[in-house]
Design a protein around this motif. Structure first.
Motif, PDB file in Angstrom:
ATOM      1  N   TYR A 171      34.685  30.987  36.742  1.00 42.37           N
ATOM      2  CA  TYR A 171      35.648  32.053  37.821  1.00 42.37           C
ATOM      3  C   TYR A 171      37.099  32.275  37.377  1.00 42.37           C
ATOM      4  CZ  TYR A 171      31.707  31.026  40.686  1.00 42.37           C
ATOM      5  OH  TYR A 171      30.424  30.884  41.373  1.00 42.37           O
ATOM      6  N   LYS A 172      37.262  33.665  37.334  1.00 41.31           N
ATOM      7  CA  LYS A 172      38.545  34.230  37.365  1.00 41.31           C
ATOM      8  C   LYS A 172      39.326  34.377  38.615  1.00 41.31           C
ATOM      9  CE  LYS A 172      40.913  38.192  35.455  1.00 41.31           C
ATOM     10  NZ  LYS A 172      40.552  39.322  34.966  1.00 41.31           N
ATOM     11  N   LEU A 173      40.205  33.605  39.164  1.00 41.16           N
ATOM     12  CA  LEU A 173      40.725  33.892  40.398  1.00 41.16           C
ATOM     13  C   LEU A 173      41.941  34.464  40.468  1.00 41.16           C
ATOM     14  CD1 LEU A 173      39.752  30.102  41.511  1.00 41.16           C
ATOM     15  CD2 LEU A 173      38.466  32.282  41.982  1.00 41.16           C
ATOM     16  N   GLU A 174      42.438  35.579  41.107  1.00 38.25           N
ATOM     17  CA  GLU A 174      43.487  35.984  41.120  1.00 38.25           C
ATOM     18  C   GLU A 174      44.205  35.591  42.690  1.00 38.25           C
ATOM     19  OE1 GLU A 174      43.302  40.251  41.006  1.00 38.25           O
ATOM     20  OE2 GLU A 174      42.709  40.249  38.765  1.00 38.25           O
ATOM     21  N   ILE A 175      45.284  34.770  42.418  1.00 40.46           N
ATOM     22  CA  ILE A 175      45.695  34.106  43.648  1.00 40.46           C
ATOM     23  C   ILE A 175      47.353  34.610  43.952  1.00 40.46           C
ATOM     24  CG2 ILE A 175      44.261  32.029  43.524  1.00 40.46           C
ATOM     25  CD1 ILE A 175      46.498  30.556  42.266  1.00 40.46           C
ATOM     26  N   SER A 176      47.774  34.381  45.047  1.00 43.50           N
ATOM     27  CA  SER A 176      49.062  34.628  45.420  1.00 43.50           C
ATOM     28  C   SER A 176      49.633  33.292  46.441  1.00 43.50           C
ATOM     29  CB  SER A 176      49.390  35.915  46.254  1.00 43.50           C
ATOM     30  OG  SER A 176      48.626  35.920  47.413  1.00 43.50           O
ATOM     31  N   VAL A 177      50.746  32.822  45.982  1.00 38.44           N
ATOM     32  CA  VAL A 177      51.475  31.660  46.454  1.00 38.44           C
ATOM     33  C   VAL A 177      53.054  32.148  46.930  1.00 38.44           C
ATOM     34  CG1 VAL A 177      52.183  29.257  46.274  1.00 38.44           C
ATOM     35  CG2 VAL A 177      50.070  30.085  45.028  1.00 38.44           C
ATOM     36  N   GLY A 178      53.029  32.532  48.266  1.00 38.02           N
ATOM     37  CA  GLY A 178      54.350  33.101  48.514  1.00 38.02           C
ATOM     38  C   GLY A 178      54.399  34.654  47.827  1.00 38.02           C
ATOM     39  N   ASP A 179      55.586  34.747  47.068  1.00 38.91           N
ATOM     40  CA  ASP A 179      55.906  35.963  46.399  1.00 38.91           C
ATOM     41  C   ASP A 179      55.184  36.212  45.071  1.00 38.91           C
ATOM     42  OD1 ASP A 179      57.312  36.231  48.660  1.00 38.91           O
ATOM     43  OD2 ASP A 179      59.446  36.428  47.768  1.00 38.91           O
ATOM     44  N   GLN A 180      54.688  34.919  44.456  1.00 34.94           N
ATOM     45  CA  GLN A 180      54.299  35.000  43.134  1.00 34.94           C
ATOM     46  C   GLN A 180      52.677  35.139  43.150  1.00 34.94           C
ATOM     47  OE1 GLN A 180      55.552  31.392  41.756  1.00 34.94           O
ATOM     48  NE2 GLN A 180      57.756  31.772  41.677  1.00 34.94           N
ATOM     49  N   LYS A 181      52.293  35.725  42.213  1.00 35.29           N
ATOM     50  CA  LYS A 181      51.010  36.098  41.723  1.00 35.29           C
ATOM     51  C   LYS A 181      50.434  35.569  40.557  1.00 35.29           C
ATOM     52  CE  LYS A 181      50.559  40.198  44.521  1.00 35.29           C
ATOM     53  NZ  LYS A 181      49.291  40.743  45.309  1.00 35.29           N
ATOM     54  N   ALA A 182      49.313  35.076  40.430  1.00 34.51           N
ATOM     55  CA  ALA A 182      48.802  34.196  39.017  1.00 34.51           C
ATOM     56  C   ALA A 182      47.413  34.415  39.052  1.00 34.51           C
ATOM     57  CB  ALA A 182      49.107  32.874  39.214  1.00 34.51           C
ATOM     58  N   THR A 183      46.722  34.403  37.914  1.00 31.19           N
ATOM     59  CA  THR A 183      45.572  34.376  37.469  1.00 31.19           C
ATOM     60  C   THR A 183      45.133  33.113  36.930  1.00 31.19           C
ATOM     61  OG1 THR A 183      45.472  36.716  37.018  1.00 31.19           O
ATOM     62  CG2 THR A 183      43.328  35.605  36.299  1.00 31.19           C
ATOM     63  N   VAL A 184      44.292  32.416  37.615  1.00 32.40           N
ATOM     64  CA  VAL A 184      43.749  31.159  36.871  1.00 32.40           C
ATOM     65  C   VAL A 184      42.161  31.002  36.958  1.00 32.40           C
ATOM     66  CG1 VAL A 184      45.713  29.843  37.987  1.00 32.40           C
ATOM     67  CG2 VAL A 184      43.240  30.330  39.305  1.00 32.40           C
ATOM     68  N   TYR A 185      41.579  30.292  36.179  1.00 31.41           N
ATOM     69  CA  TYR A 185      40.239  30.108  35.295  1.00 31.41           C
ATOM     70  C   TYR A 185      39.637  28.954  36.003  1.00 31.41           C
ATOM     71  CZ  TYR A 185      41.659  34.514  32.885  1.00 31.41           C
ATOM     72  OH  TYR A 185      42.006  35.631  32.728  1.00 31.41           O
ATOM     73  N   SER A 186      38.534  28.879  36.479  1.00 31.96           N
ATOM     74  CA  SER A 186      37.970  27.460  36.760  1.00 31.96           C
ATOM     75  C   SER A 186      36.316  27.527  36.342  1.00 31.96           C
ATOM     76  CB  SER A 186      38.062  27.211  38.298  1.00 31.96           C
ATOM     77  OG  SER A 186      37.024  26.177  38.745  1.00 31.96           O
ATOM     78  N   ASP A 187      35.625  26.355  36.158  1.00 31.31           N
ATOM     79  CA  ASP A 187      34.306  26.393  36.169  1.00 31.31           C
ATOM     80  C   ASP A 187      33.834  26.214  37.408  1.00 31.31           C
ATOM     81  OD1 ASP A 187      34.484  23.658  36.594  1.00 31.31           O
ATOM     82  OD2 ASP A 187      33.940  23.050  34.422  1.00 31.31           O
ATOM     83  N   VAL A 188      32.404  26.131  37.353  1.00 31.17           N
ATOM     84  CA  VAL A 188      31.673  26.145  38.734  1.00 31.17           C
ATOM     85  C   VAL A 188      31.854  24.823  39.584  1.00 31.17           C
ATOM     86  CG1 VAL A 188      29.520  25.210  37.801  1.00 31.17           C
ATOM     87  CG2 VAL A 188      29.442  26.495  39.819  1.00 31.17           C
ATOM     88  N   ASN A 189      32.460  23.646  38.846  1.00 33.97           N
ATOM     89  CA  ASN A 189      32.630  22.371  39.396  1.00 33.97           C
ATOM     90  C   ASN A 189      33.997  22.292  39.740  1.00 33.97           C
ATOM     91  OD1 ASN A 189      29.984  21.558  38.736  1.00 33.97           O
ATOM     92  ND2 ASN A 189      30.550  20.997  36.779  1.00 33.97           N
ATOM     93  N   GLY A 190      34.957  23.101  39.652  1.00 32.34           N
ATOM     94  CA  GLY A 190      36.324  23.170  39.937  1.00 32.34           C
ATOM     95  C   GLY A 190      37.165  22.763  39.067  1.00 32.34           C
ATOM     96  N   ASN A 191      36.732  22.655  37.564  1.00 29.51           N
ATOM     97  CA  ASN A 191      37.712  22.026  36.474  1.00 29.51           C
ATOM     98  C   ASN A 191      38.460  23.547  35.988  1.00 29.51           C
ATOM     99  OD1 ASN A 191      36.520  19.223  36.610  1.00 29.51           O
ATOM    100  ND2 ASN A 191      34.755  20.100  35.606  1.00 29.51           N
ATOM    101  N   TRP A 192      39.707  23.178  35.934  1.00 32.77           N
ATOM    102  CA  TRP A 192      40.519  24.286  35.442  1.00 32.77           C
ATOM    103  C   TRP A 192      40.233  24.462  33.795  1.00 32.77           C
ATOM    104  CZ3 TRP A 192      41.798  27.093  39.249  1.00 32.77           C
ATOM    105  CH2 TRP A 192      42.040  26.340  40.588  1.00 32.77           C
ATOM    106  N   LEU A 193      40.150  25.927  33.397  1.00 34.49           N
ATOM    107  CA  LEU A 193      39.898  26.352  32.153  1.00 34.49           C
ATOM    108  C   LEU A 193      41.240  26.840  31.462  1.00 34.49           C
ATOM    109  CD1 LEU A 193      36.664  28.284  32.558  1.00 34.49           C
ATOM    110  CD2 LEU A 193      36.911  25.744  32.025  1.00 34.49           C
ATOM    111  N   LYS A 194      41.630  26.648  30.365  1.00 38.97           N
ATOM    112  CA  LYS A 194      42.621  27.161  29.593  1.00 38.97           C
ATOM    113  C   LYS A 194      42.147  28.376  28.661  1.00 38.97           C
ATOM    114  CE  LYS A 194      45.539  22.887  29.464  1.00 38.97           C
ATOM    115  NZ  LYS A 194      46.054  22.079  28.587  1.00 38.97           N
ATOM    116  N   ILE A 195      42.448  29.497  29.135  1.00 36.27           N
ATOM    117  CA  ILE A 195      42.099  30.761  28.464  1.00 36.27           C
ATOM    118  C   ILE A 195      43.214  31.386  27.794  1.00 36.27           C
ATOM    119  CG2 ILE A 195      40.867  32.810  28.527  1.00 36.27           C
ATOM    120  CD1 ILE A 195      38.942  31.573  30.547  1.00 36.27           C
TER     121      ILE A 195
END
Length: 98
Positions: A74-98
């Protein structure tokens, strides 16, 4: 006749100077980037494990867009307050480094 032969030798001699082959560098680096194709999905289609990992790692994060590829990453585009980021995760919720 001597002058003709002598001039032919001089002309051929000077032409052979330019016939030298220059060395060619054989060091070639190739970079291949394989990008997996992501398709957009709704926030409801994101597994609960991924949502839980997102809230644990980024408290108060808002999921703007979600994408999934054929490997269920999963590629997730998120926002926390004013900041935006893109994070990657597998189906089990483990974070991926891409």
């Amino acid at each position: 006749m001597k002058k003709l032969i002598l001039s032919a030798i001089v002309v051929l001699g000077t032409m052979s100077i330019h016939a030298n082959v220059l060395p060619v560098s054989q060091n070639t680096n190739a970079t291949v980037t394989i990008q997996t194709e992501y398709t957009e999905v709704t926030a409801d289609a994101v597994p609960a494990a991924v949502k839980t990992a997102l809230q644990t790692a980024y408290p108060g994060a808002k999921l703007d867009k979600a994408f999934v590829n054929e490997k269920k990453e999963y590629k997730l585009e998120i926002s926390v307050g004013d900041q935006k980021a893109t994070v990657y995760s597998d189906v089990n919720g483990n974070w991926l480094k891409i």
